[in-house]
Design a protein around this motif. Structure first.
Motif, PDB file in Angstrom:
ATOM      1  N   ASP A   6       0.836  -1.204   0.000  1.00  0.00           N
ATOM      2  CA  ASP A   6       0.000   0.000   0.000  1.00  0.00           C
ATOM      3  C   ASP A   6       0.868   1.250   0.000  1.00  0.00           C
ATOM      4  OD1 ASP A   6      -2.392  -1.450   0.084  1.00  0.00           O
ATOM      5  OD2 ASP A   6      -2.396  -1.522   2.274  1.00  0.00           O
ATOM      6  N   PHE A   7       1.885   1.275   0.852  1.00  0.00           N
ATOM      7  CA  PHE A   7       2.763   2.442   0.909  1.00  0.00           C
ATOM      8  C   PHE A   7       3.563   2.600  -0.384  1.00  0.00           C
ATOM      9  CE2 PHE A   7       2.509   2.184   5.704  1.00  0.00           C
ATOM     10  CZ  PHE A   7       1.886   3.409   5.844  1.00  0.00           C
ATOM     11  N   ALA A   8       3.931   1.482  -1.012  1.00  0.00           N
ATOM     12  CA  ALA A   8       4.658   1.557  -2.285  1.00  0.00           C
ATOM     13  C   ALA A   8       3.785   2.206  -3.359  1.00  0.00           C
ATOM     14  CB  ALA A   8       5.106   0.165  -2.717  1.00  0.00           C
ATOM     15  N   ILE A   9       2.512   1.849  -3.380  1.00  0.00           N
ATOM     16  CA  ILE A   9       1.593   2.459  -4.347  1.00  0.00           C
ATOM     17  C   ILE A   9       1.459   3.952  -4.085  1.00  0.00           C
ATOM     18  CG2 ILE A   9      -0.791   2.495  -5.165  1.00  0.00           C
ATOM     19  CD1 ILE A   9      -0.888  -0.534  -4.522  1.00  0.00           C
ATOM     20  N   VAL A  10       1.271   4.317  -2.810  1.00  0.00           N
ATOM     21  CA  VAL A  10       1.157   5.734  -2.455  1.00  0.00           C
ATOM     22  C   VAL A  10       2.411   6.488  -2.883  1.00  0.00           C
ATOM     23  CG1 VAL A  10       1.116   7.345  -0.512  1.00  0.00           C
ATOM     24  CG2 VAL A  10      -0.491   5.426  -0.573  1.00  0.00           C
ATOM     25  N   HIS A  11       3.569   5.952  -2.558  1.00  0.00           N
ATOM     26  CA  HIS A  11       4.841   6.601  -2.910  1.00  0.00           C
ATOM     27  C   HIS A  11       4.945   6.775  -4.429  1.00  0.00           C
ATOM     28  CE1 HIS A  11       9.498   6.701  -2.213  1.00  0.00           C
ATOM     29  NE2 HIS A  11       9.092   7.655  -3.014  1.00  0.00           N
ATOM     30  N   ALA A  12       4.613   5.740  -5.178  1.00  0.00           N
ATOM     31  CA  ALA A  12       4.711   5.808  -6.638  1.00  0.00           C
ATOM     32  C   ALA A  12       3.773   6.868  -7.207  1.00  0.00           C
ATOM     33  CB  ALA A  12       4.403   4.445  -7.243  1.00  0.00           C
ATOM     34  N   LEU A  13       2.537   6.917  -6.704  1.00  0.00           N
ATOM     35  CA  LEU A  13       1.581   7.887  -7.226  1.00  0.00           C
ATOM     36  C   LEU A  13       1.897   9.301  -6.772  1.00  0.00           C
ATOM     37  CD1 LEU A  13      -1.849   6.015  -7.068  1.00  0.00           C
ATOM     38  CD2 LEU A  13      -0.122   6.048  -8.866  1.00  0.00           C
ATOM     39  N   GLN A  14       2.635   9.449  -5.685  1.00  0.00           N
ATOM     40  CA  GLN A  14       3.108  10.783  -5.314  1.00  0.00           C
ATOM     41  C   GLN A  14       4.110  11.300  -6.336  1.00  0.00           C
ATOM     42  OE1 GLN A  14       4.501   9.995  -1.324  1.00  0.00           O
ATOM     43  NE2 GLN A  14       2.689  10.909  -0.389  1.00  0.00           N
ATOM     44  N   ILE A  15       4.828  10.400  -6.960  1.00  0.00           N
ATOM     45  CA  ILE A  15       5.801  10.794  -7.989  1.00  0.00           C
ATOM     46  C   ILE A  15       5.108  11.049  -9.318  1.00  0.00           C
ATOM     47  CG2 ILE A  15       7.838  10.054  -9.300  1.00  0.00           C
ATOM     48  CD1 ILE A  15       8.582   8.327  -6.843  1.00  0.00           C
ATOM     49  N   ASN A  16       4.293  10.104  -9.760  1.00  0.00           N
ATOM     50  CA  ASN A  16       3.491  10.255 -10.984  1.00  0.00           C
ATOM     51  C   ASN A  16       2.086   9.750 -10.709  1.00  0.00           C
ATOM     52  OD1 ASN A  16       2.247  10.371 -13.430  1.00  0.00           O
ATOM     53  ND2 ASN A  16       3.733   9.106 -14.533  1.00  0.00           N
ATOM     54  N   PRO A  17       1.167  10.657 -10.388  1.00  0.00           N
ATOM     55  CA  PRO A  17      -0.185  10.229 -10.036  1.00  0.00           C
ATOM     56  C   PRO A  17      -0.957   9.597 -11.179  1.00  0.00           C
ATOM     57  CG  PRO A  17      -0.049  12.617 -10.177  1.00  0.00           C
ATOM     58  CD  PRO A  17       1.348  12.108 -10.273  1.00  0.00           C
ATOM     59  N   ARG A  18      -0.466   9.728 -12.413  1.00  0.00           N
ATOM     60  CA  ARG A  18      -1.176   9.186 -13.564  1.00  0.00           C
ATOM     61  C   ARG A  18      -0.476   7.983 -14.188  1.00  0.00           C
ATOM     62  NH1 ARG A  18      -6.323  10.944 -14.406  1.00  0.00           N
ATOM     63  NH2 ARG A  18      -6.038  10.456 -16.614  1.00  0.00           N
ATOM     64  N   VAL A  19       0.544   7.449 -13.523  1.00  0.00           N
ATOM     65  CA  VAL A  19       1.242   6.297 -14.086  1.00  0.00           C
ATOM     66  C   VAL A  19       0.248   5.149 -14.256  1.00  0.00           C
ATOM     67  CG1 VAL A  19       1.951   5.426 -11.801  1.00  0.00           C
ATOM     68  CG2 VAL A  19       3.259   4.794 -13.857  1.00  0.00           C
ATOM     69  N   SER A  20       0.361   4.418 -15.356  1.00  0.00           N
ATOM     70  CA  SER A  20      -0.581   3.321 -15.601  1.00  0.00           C
ATOM     71  C   SER A  20      -0.289   2.163 -14.656  1.00  0.00           C
ATOM     72  CB  SER A  20      -0.478   2.847 -17.053  1.00  0.00           C
ATOM     73  OG  SER A  20       0.749   2.158 -17.273  1.00  0.00           O
ATOM     74  N   TRP A  21      -1.325   1.417 -14.331  1.00  0.00           N
ATOM     75  CA  TRP A  21      -1.130   0.238 -13.481  1.00  0.00           C
ATOM     76  C   TRP A  21      -0.226  -0.766 -14.165  1.00  0.00           C
ATOM     77  CZ3 TRP A  21      -1.947   1.912  -9.074  1.00  0.00           C
ATOM     78  CH2 TRP A  21      -3.112   2.559  -8.665  1.00  0.00           C
ATOM     79  N   ALA A  22      -0.316  -0.840 -15.498  1.00  0.00           N
ATOM     80  CA  ALA A  22       0.525  -1.798 -16.233  1.00  0.00           C
ATOM     81  C   ALA A  22       2.002  -1.444 -16.064  1.00  0.00           C
ATOM     82  CB  ALA A  22       0.144  -1.806 -17.706  1.00  0.00           C
ATOM     83  N   ARG A  23       2.326  -0.159 -16.230  1.00  0.00           N
ATOM     84  CA  ARG A  23       3.733   0.238 -16.098  1.00  0.00           C
ATOM     85  C   ARG A  23       4.193   0.118 -14.655  1.00  0.00           C
ATOM     86  NH1 ARG A  23       8.060  -0.171 -16.215  1.00  0.00           N
ATOM     87  NH2 ARG A  23       9.741   1.290 -16.720  1.00  0.00           N
ATOM     88  N   LEU A  24       3.352   0.523 -13.715  1.00  0.00           N
ATOM     89  CA  LEU A  24       3.743   0.418 -12.313  1.00  0.00           C
ATOM     90  C   LEU A  24       3.895  -1.048 -11.903  1.00  0.00           C
ATOM     91  CD1 LEU A  24       4.388   1.923  -9.732  1.00  0.00           C
ATOM     92  CD2 LEU A  24       1.953   1.931  -9.169  1.00  0.00           C
ATOM     93  N   GLY A  25       3.066  -1.909 -12.467  1.00  0.00           N
ATOM     94  CA  GLY A  25       3.195  -3.332 -12.179  1.00  0.00           C
ATOM     95  C   GLY A  25       4.556  -3.863 -12.602  1.00  0.00           C
ATOM     96  N   GLN A  26       5.061  -3.390 -13.750  1.00  0.00           N
ATOM     97  CA  GLN A  26       6.396  -3.813 -14.196  1.00  0.00           C
ATOM     98  C   GLN A  26       7.466  -3.335 -13.217  1.00  0.00           C
ATOM     99  OE1 GLN A  26       6.555  -2.005 -18.073  1.00  0.00           O
ATOM    100  NE2 GLN A  26       5.517  -3.723 -19.091  1.00  0.00           N
ATOM    101  N   ILE A  27       7.331  -2.105 -12.742  1.00  0.00           N
ATOM    102  CA  ILE A  27       8.341  -1.546 -11.842  1.00  0.00           C
ATOM    103  C   ILE A  27       8.329  -2.260 -10.492  1.00  0.00           C
ATOM    104  CG2 ILE A  27       9.016   0.539 -10.568  1.00  0.00           C
ATOM    105  CD1 ILE A  27       7.862   2.153 -12.958  1.00  0.00           C
ATOM    106  N   LEU A  28       7.127  -2.546  -9.980  1.00  0.00           N
ATOM    107  CA  LEU A  28       7.011  -3.189  -8.673  1.00  0.00           C
ATOM    108  C   LEU A  28       6.964  -4.707  -8.748  1.00  0.00           C
ATOM    109  CD1 LEU A  28       4.376  -0.847  -6.949  1.00  0.00           C
ATOM    110  CD2 LEU A  28       6.876  -0.697  -6.893  1.00  0.00           C
ATOM    111  N   MET A  29       6.991  -5.223  -9.984  1.00  0.00           N
ATOM    112  CA  MET A  29       6.912  -6.674 -10.217  1.00  0.00           C
ATOM    113  C   MET A  29       5.673  -7.265  -9.532  1.00  0.00           C
ATOM    114  SD  MET A  29      10.921  -7.871 -10.138  1.00  0.00           S
ATOM    115  CE  MET A  29      11.246  -7.178  -8.521  1.00  0.00           C
ATOM    116  N   THR A  30       4.557  -6.604  -9.794  1.00  0.00           N
ATOM    117  CA  THR A  30       3.278  -6.996  -9.213  1.00  0.00           C
ATOM    118  C   THR A  30       2.217  -6.943 -10.298  1.00  0.00           C
ATOM    119  OG1 THR A  30       3.922  -6.024  -7.083  1.00  0.00           O
ATOM    120  CG2 THR A  30       1.585  -6.464  -7.407  1.00  0.00           C
TER     121      THR A  30
END
Length: 330
Positions: A6-30
């Motif tokens: 949960d905190f990883a998602i919050v941190h990521a969206l604080q950096i880019n609130p519009r990042v796609s879930w697909a791209r963020l999934g690749q970065i977080l391997m989730t």
């Protein structure tokens, strides 16, 4: 409660609130669907909320912002909060320990408007016994820049690389200002939903959102319940020799706990807030400042046991979001 993802998602969206879930999934391997599901859960539980707003007035100048310290009549604090939380110019309301009961942040187009508003509106609320107003001068760190540090450095860089690039700072336009209002209380609102609100083409809306992501006059925020997340907030007031002001602020910025810091008018010329896991962390912050800047004095310190409003979001006693009050430039 929150967990590491949960905190990883919050941190990521604080950096880019519009990042796609697909791209963020690749970065977080989730799996992206897992990220989307978790985001829906924490926002649906009102433990996390988001906002987008501009910090300029109609003349494209910075808003005038003041800290208003309020002393309430005994037993009247909650009624004062209820009266002021629905006021658009009252951007934030912090309940504090110490010499004041509430600390308000008030933003309007200019200082004359702030002065009149504090006198005529805030001062007339039943239960307000005394007030003290100080104006922001230079903001050294914005609250939107604070991170829970749930990502690795490599992950944070990878998320940053998903942001659009811009050759020049986009200038405010009718479309961009409409988009700020349309996306104000939900930074993940789909492009199609934004199109329905502003009545422009999908391509124009998509380009507009990309422009807002890099515009210096726009602030994006992902906030969460600090109480439910295991943090507590403190406020510090400093009296700093003018020659040391930038160095003291720079030293404070090196602390990961520092949330926000600004120079201000008044007997205390620097104010800061910090998010702590343990109140004893405050001792180290004060120790470092005292050793490095012996002529700097901490004039006051206060624990913030409750945040009743933050950047337009009204927060209940249970530390969960109640409603959003869009704040305007007057």
């Amino acid at each position: 409660m929150f967990d590491a993802m949960d905190f990883a998602i919050v941190h990521a969206l604080q950096i880019n609130p519009r990042v796609s879930w697909a791209r963020l999934g690749q970065i977080l391997m989730t799996d992206p669907s897992t990220l989307s599901r978790r985001w829906s859960r924490v926002t649906g539980d009102r433990r996390v909320w988001s906002s987008c707003f501009h910090v300029i007035n109609a003349q494209l100048r910075d808003l005038a912002t003041a800290v208003v310290e309020i002393g309430c009549e005994p037993g009247r604090r909650q009624s004062v909060i209820e009266r002021l939380s629905g006021e658009a110019p009252v951007v934030s309301i912090h309940c504090t320990s110490g010499a004041r009961d509430l600390v308000l942040t008030v933003s309007l187009p200019d200082r004359v408007a702030v002065d009149r508003y504090v006198d005529e509106v805030v001062g007339s609320v039943p239960g307000v016994r005394r007030m003290r107003t100080s104006y922001f001068r230079r903001v050294f760190k914005q609250g939107s820049d604070w991170r829970p540090y749930a990502l690795t450095a490599a992950q944070a860089r990878a998320v940053s690389e998903t942001l659009p690039t811009a050759v020049a700072d986009p200038k405010p336009s009718p479309l961009l200002l409409e988009l700020v209002a349309a996306i104000g209380d939900d930074v993940r609102r789909p492009i199609s939903g934004l199109q329905g609100r502003v009545g422009r083409s999908l391509s124009a809306v998509s380009r507009g959102v990309d422009a807002l992501l890099v515009a210096s006059w726009v602030s994006w925020r992902i906030d969460f319940s600090h109480d439910l997340g295991g943090w507590e907030e403190v406020m510090l007031w400093f009296d700093v020799p003018q020659s040391d002001l930038e160095n003291v602020a720079a030293t404070l910025r090196r602390f990961p706990q520092l949330r926000w810091c600004s120079s201000m008018t008044g007997a205390s010329n620097l104010i800061a807030t910090a998010c702590l896991r343990d109140i004893e962390e405050l001792d180290e912050i004060e120790r470092v400042i005292a050793v490095r800047f012996p002529t700097t004095r901490v004039t006051d310190r206060a624990v913030v046991p409750r945040i009743a409003k933050r950047m337009g979001h009204v927060i209940g006693y249970d530390s969960r979001l109640e409603r959003y009050v869009p704040f305007t430039t007057g």
